[in-house]
Write an enzyme that holds these catalytic residues in place. Sequence first.
Site, PDB file in Angstrom:
ATOM      1  N   GLY A  60       0.795  -1.227   0.000  1.00  0.00           N
ATOM      2  CA  GLY A  60       0.000   0.000   0.000  1.00  0.00           C
ATOM      3  C   GLY A  60       0.822   1.267   0.000  1.00  0.00           C
ATOM      4  O   GLY A  60       0.274   2.362   0.032  1.00  0.00           O
ATOM      5  N   CYS A  61       2.132   1.140  -0.014  1.00  0.00           N
ATOM      6  CA  CYS A  61       3.009   2.315  -0.031  1.00  0.00           C
ATOM      7  C   CYS A  61       3.545   2.522  -1.446  1.00  0.00           C
ATOM      8  O   CYS A  61       3.954   1.565  -2.100  1.00  0.00           O
ATOM      9  CB  CYS A  61       4.175   2.129   0.933  1.00  0.00           C
ATOM     10  SG  CYS A  61       3.669   1.966   2.650  1.00  0.00           S
TER      11      CYS A  61
END
Length: 144
Positions: A60-61
């Site tokens: 998710g980064c």
Amino acid sequence: MSDAYLVPQEDTAAAAIEEIEAELGLFDDWMERYQYIIEMGRKLPPFPEKWQDDAHRVPGCQSQVWLEAVERDGKLFFAGASDAAIVQGLVALLLRVYSGRPKSEILGTRPVFLHDMGLVKALSTNRGNGVEAMAQAIQKRASH
């Protein structure tokens, strides 16, 4: 315990949040705050290369972010790193709040302070989502 894990400066997560808010409040604008956050990242203990793999990667980064945790004496200690300077600083900020705390304290310290400090709003959407993903990864680890 490896030297990569961050040992807390403050006695509690709440005290760390208060201290970080006070430190960020010393600066007049977000560019100065970003510089301060980047400096926090530069002071993180070195993150071992052997941990820079998919097993340690935080999903998710936008940037690559890695996280490792170990439990000692009823407390969780975290190590983290990123390939981007500002994100490395955000990792340092989160570890300062959460590392070296009991699981109950970690779970009781919701990452709303990221919004309260204006950090998520000041970051690009992808970076804001990424810092929230990091906080969620820490919370998830504490829930085991």
